[in-house]
Design a protein around this motif. Structure first.
Motif, PDB file in Angstrom:
ATOM      1  N   ASP A  33       2.456  12.399   0.526  1.00 55.44           N
ATOM      2  CA  ASP A  33       2.437  11.509  -0.621  1.00 55.44           C
ATOM      3  C   ASP A  33       1.569  10.303  -0.262  1.00 55.44           C
ATOM      4  OD1 ASP A  33       3.431   9.001  -2.071  1.00 55.44           O
ATOM      5  OD2 ASP A  33       4.512  10.563  -3.163  1.00 55.44           O
TER       6      ASP A  33
ATOM      7  N   GLU B 285       1.461   7.299  -1.262  1.00 57.57           N
ATOM      8  CA  GLU B 285       2.132   5.997  -1.198  1.00 57.57           C
ATOM      9  C   GLU B 285       3.112   5.909  -0.035  1.00 57.57           C
ATOM     10  OE1 GLU B 285       3.922   4.797  -4.844  1.00 57.57           O
ATOM     11  OE2 GLU B 285       2.085   5.004  -6.018  1.00 57.57           O
ATOM     12  N   THR B 286       3.920   6.927   0.144  1.00 53.20           N
ATOM     13  CA  THR B 286       4.968   6.859   1.167  1.00 53.20           C
ATOM     14  C   THR B 286       4.594   7.576   2.455  1.00 53.20           C
ATOM     15  OG1 THR B 286       6.046   8.895   0.394  1.00 53.20           O
ATOM     16  CG2 THR B 286       6.708   6.810  -0.647  1.00 53.20           C
TER      17      THR B 286
ATOM     18  N   THR C 233       9.235   0.196   2.594  1.00 50.97           N
ATOM     19  CA  THR C 233       9.526  -1.008   1.825  1.00 50.97           C
ATOM     20  C   THR C 233      10.965  -1.445   2.070  1.00 50.97           C
ATOM     21  OG1 THR C 233       7.976  -0.355   0.095  1.00 50.97           O
ATOM     22  CG2 THR C 233       9.642  -2.006  -0.480  1.00 50.97           C
TER      23      THR C 233
END
Length: 627
Positions: A456, A458-459, A510
Motif C-alpha cells: 500500500d 500510504e502505509t 501514525t
C-alpha cells in the motif's frame, strides 16, 4: 446503602476527610488480597476515585509468620481525582509480627495501627527478630495503636456454627474488613452478596464469613477503643458508567473489543506466567465473543499458534512477561519477516531471568526495541494505568492490522494487578478496525498472479490473503522475500531494499502527538515518562506546582515510533528528567535519537515510584535552574 448491622448505641465522632490510604498486611494465607479487593469494590461502588497496590510474595507458600511470606494490599480512595495508591498508609492493619515489621516503617507518626494481638506470641516474634513484644514497650508510641484479638473474637463469634477452630480462625480477615468498613461507613450488601456467591457450594462457610464480617462491624460499634469514624465523599468524576478494573482485565476486554471492532475472530495462544496469566483467565470466559484461548505447552508454541492463527485470518494474540518475550523472540522475528499482524502482550516484572515474578519493573523496553536478530523493527505501545490498558489494546490492534506488523504492548505488574475506576465506553464510540482481505490477483505485470509484497503506497503494508482463497497462493516463511513477488531471495540489493522498507513502514506509523501538561507555560523542567510511572510523576508534578514551582510533564504511549512532535517538544525545555523503573532505557533512546542531555532518575526495587521521592527530585532540578 445498608450499614445498620450492629446493635450498639455509642456515639462516635464522625470526621469528613478527602482521602485515605489503607494497607492490609498479613501472612500470605491470611486473605489480605481478598480483603483489600472487597474494600476496593465497595469504595468503587460508593463512587470514590481509587488506586490500589497489591504486593504479595512470589513463593506459593512461604513459611508462615516470616518476612518473605508477608502479603499486603494498599488502597487509596478519595473524593477527587487521584493518580497513585499513595506513598504511605494512613491506616495499617497488621495481622502478625512479620506484617508489622515489614510495613511499620511506611506508617507516618500519628498514623492508625490496628494489630491482631493473637499472633504476637514469643515464637512469632522470634521468627522476625523481635527481641521484645513491640506492643508492650514504647516502640510504637508515635502511632495510634488499636490492639484487637481478631482470631479470638472471630472464633468465639463462630463457635455456634460448629466450625472447627482452624476454619473459624480463617475468617479473621473478614473481621478486619468489617471493622474497617465500620470505620469508613462502607456499604455491607455487596460483601454479603460476594461471599454468598464465592462460597455458593458451601453455604455454611459463606454464612460464617458473613458472621465474622458483622462481628468486626459490631466490634467497632461497641468497643471504646475507636472514638472516631471517617467519611470520604464520592468523587466528582466525569459523567458516565464506571466499574472497578485491573490492568489485566482491561487488557482482556480491550482484546475482546478489538475482535468485535475488526470483525475478526480472536485467538490467544499463550503459556501461563506471572503476572500475565489473568489475561488468559479472563479471555477464556468470552467464547461468546468469538474468542478462542489455547494454553500451549510452552511460550514458543503459544506464539507459534497465535502467528498461525493470524496467517489464517484471525486476530492473533499472545501474552507473557519478560522471560517469555526472550523465548518468543524468534517467532516475533518471523512475524516481522512475514509481515503479519500479531499482538504481543508483555506484562513486565523484575528480572533478569526468573527475577521477581510478583514485583514490578519497566526493564523490557530495550528488549522490545532490539531483542531480535537482524533488523526487525516492531511498534511498541505502553499503557499508563489499569484503565488505560483497554484503549492501549485497541491502539495496538489498529497498528497491527493497518500496517501488517507484530506490535509489542508493554504493561507491568503494577498496572496488571492494580485497579482504578474505568468509564465503560459506548460501543458506538469504539473505532472501526475492520480489515479488507485480498480477494483477487494484484500483479502489475499482467501475469494474473498474486504478489504478497506489493505494498500500500500510504502505509507500506502488504496485502493479507486468507489461505484457500482461489488464485492467491503464495509463499510464506522466514527466509528473505523478493520485493513484490515474495519469492525467496538472496539478492543483496533486494535485501537492503526490504530491510529499509520494513523500517520505513514502522517509522511511518501514525500515532498521536505528545501532549504537554504545562499549566503555566513557564516551566523550564520537563518530566518525560512512559508506562506505569504516569501516576507517580503526575502526582509529583501536582505537588511541585502547589509549592509555587513550574514543571511540565509529557507521557509517552507510543515508544516506537515516537510521536512526530517529540523532538520539538523536548527542545522547548532547559532540562529533561526521565524517571524509569529500570537503569535508564528510555533515557538512552531519547539521548541517542534527539541528542538531548536528558537526566535519568531510576529505581529497580520491585515497587513503583513514590510521589514524594519524585517531588524532591523535581524540586532540586527546578531550584538548580533558578539558582
Amino acid at each position: 446503602m445498608s450499614i445498620d448491622v450492629g446493635r450498639g448505641t455509642r456515639t462516635t465522632d464522625v470526621r469528613k476527610v478527602d482521602r485515605v490510604v489503607i494497607r492490609f498486611a498479613g501472612d500470605s494465607g491470611d486473605g489480605m488480597q481478598l480483603t483489600g479487593d472487597r474494600f476496593t469494590s465497595e469504595a468503587a461502588a460508593f463512587g470514590n476515585d481509587l488506586a490500589t497496590l497489591p504486593n504479595f510474595p512470589a513463593e506459593i507458600r512461604a513459611p508462615q509468620g516470616t518476612l518473605p511470606g508477608v502479603s499486603s494490599f494498599q488502597l487509596h480512595f478519595a473524593d477527587y481525582d487521584i493518580l497513585t495508591p499513595g506513598d504511605r498508609p494512613d491506616v495499617l492493619v497488621a495481622m502478625n509480627p512479620a506484617a508489622l515489621k515489614a510495613n511499620i516503617a511506611d506508617l507516618p507518626a500519628g498514623g492508625t495501627l490496628i494489630v491482631n494481638t493473637d499472633e504476637f506470641t514469643k515464637r512469632n516474634l522470634t521468627k522476625v527478630g523481635y527481641a521484645a513484644n513491640p506492643l508492650e514497650d514504647e516502640s510504637l508510641a508515635q502511632y495510634n495503636v488499636h490492639q484487637v484479638a481478631m482470631a479470638t473474637i472471630t472464633r468465639a463469634a463462630l463457635e455456634p456454627t460448629g466450625l472447627s477452630k482452624k476454619d473459624a480462625e480463617r475468617a479473621k480477615n473478614m473481621f478486619a474488613l468489617g471493622l474497617l468498613s465500620w470505620m469508613y461507613h462502607r456499604a455491607t450488601e455487596g460483601t454479603e452478596r460476594f461471599l454468598r456467591e464465592k462460597f455458593a457450594k458451601n453455604p455454611a462457610i459463606a454464612e460464617a464469613n458473613i458472621l465474622a464480617f458483622h462481628t468486626g462491624w459490631n466490634y467497632g460499634e461497641t468497643t471504646e477503643s475507636f472514638a472516631v469514624t471517617y467519611e470520604v465523599a464520592p468523587a466528582k468524576l466525569a459523567t458516565g458508567t464506571y466499574r472497578q478494573i485491573t490492568g489485566n482485565t482491561a487488557l482482556a476486554y480491550g482484546i475482546v473489543a478489538a475482535g468485535q471492532c475488526s470483525k475478526l475472530p480472536v485467538f490467544l495462544g499463550t503459556y501461563p506466567i506471572t503476572p500475565a496469566s489473568d489475561v488468559l483467565h479472563e479471555l477464556a470466559k468470552h467464547k461468546n465473543f468469538g474468542v478462542t484461548t489455547f494454553q500451549a505447552e510452552d511460550e514458543i508454541a503459544g506464539i507459534g499458534a497465535a502467528l498461525g492463527a493470524a496467517f489464517g485470518g484471525a486476530l492473533g494474540v499472545t501474552s507473557t512477561s519478560g522471560p517469555g518475550i526472550a523465548l518468543k523472540s524468534e517467532t516475533i522475528g518471523l512475524a516481522v519477516m512475514t509481515e503479519m499482524p500479531l499482538i504481543v502482550l508483555d506484562v513486565q516484572r523484575g528480572g533478569p531471568s526468573t527475577g521477581l515474578p510478583t514485583k514490578t519493573e519497566q526493564a523490557d523496553l530495550l528488549q522490545a526495541m532490539f531483542g531480535r536478530n537482524g533488523e526487525a523493527p516492531v511498534p511498541i505501545i505502553a499503557p499508563r494505568s489499569p484503565a488505560d490498558c483497554f484503549d492501549a489494546a485497541l491502539e495496538a490492534t489498529r497498528i497491527a492490522l493497518t500496517y501488517r506488523t507484530p506490535v509489542l504492548l508493554l504493561s507491568d505488574g503494577y498496572i496488571a494487578n492494580g485497579s482504578e475506576p474505568w468509564m465503560i465506553p459506548n460501543v458506538e464510540d469504539l473505532p472501526d478496525l475492520s480489515v479488507e482481505f485480498a480477494t483477487e490477483p494484484n500483479a502489475t505485470d499482467g501475469s494474473g498472479e498474486f504478489w504478497p509484497y506489493l505494498r500500500d503506497p500510504e502505509t507500506l503494508a502488504r496485502p493479507w490473503a486468507v489461505p484457500g482463497t482461489p488464485g492467491l497462493e503464495h509463499r510464506i516463511g522466514g527466509l528473505e522475500k523478493a520485493d513484490k513477488t515474495g519469492n525467496i531471495s538472496y539478492d543483496p540489493d533486494n535485501h537492503d531494499k526490504m530491510v529499509r522498507l520494513r523500517q520505513a513502514k514502522i517509522d511511518g506509523i501514525t500515532v498521536a502527538d505528545a501532549e504537554i501538561d504545562d499549566p503555566s507555560g513557564a516551566a523550564r523542567v520537563l518530566v518525560l515518562g512512559w508506562g506505569s510511572s504516569y501516576g507517580p510523576i503526575g502526582a509529583a508534578c501536582r505537588r511541585v506546582r502547589r509549592l509555587g514551582m513550574d514543571v511540565a510533564h509529557v507521557h509517552l504511549r507510543s515508544l516506537n515510533p515516537f510521536p512526530k512532535n517529540l523532538g520539538e517538544v523536548l527542545a522547548r525545555y532547559d532540562k529533561v528528567v526521565i524517571p524509569e523503573m529500570n537503569l535508564g532505557q528510555l533515557a538512552m533512546l531519547i539521548r541517542a535519537k534527539y541528542l538531548v542531555d536528558a537526566v535519568s532518575y531510576t529505581k529497580v526495587a520491585g515497587l513503583p515510584f513514590k510521589a514524594e521521592e519524585l517531588q524532591d527530585v523535581l524540586i532540586d532540578f527546578v531550584k538548580g535552574l533558578d539558582a
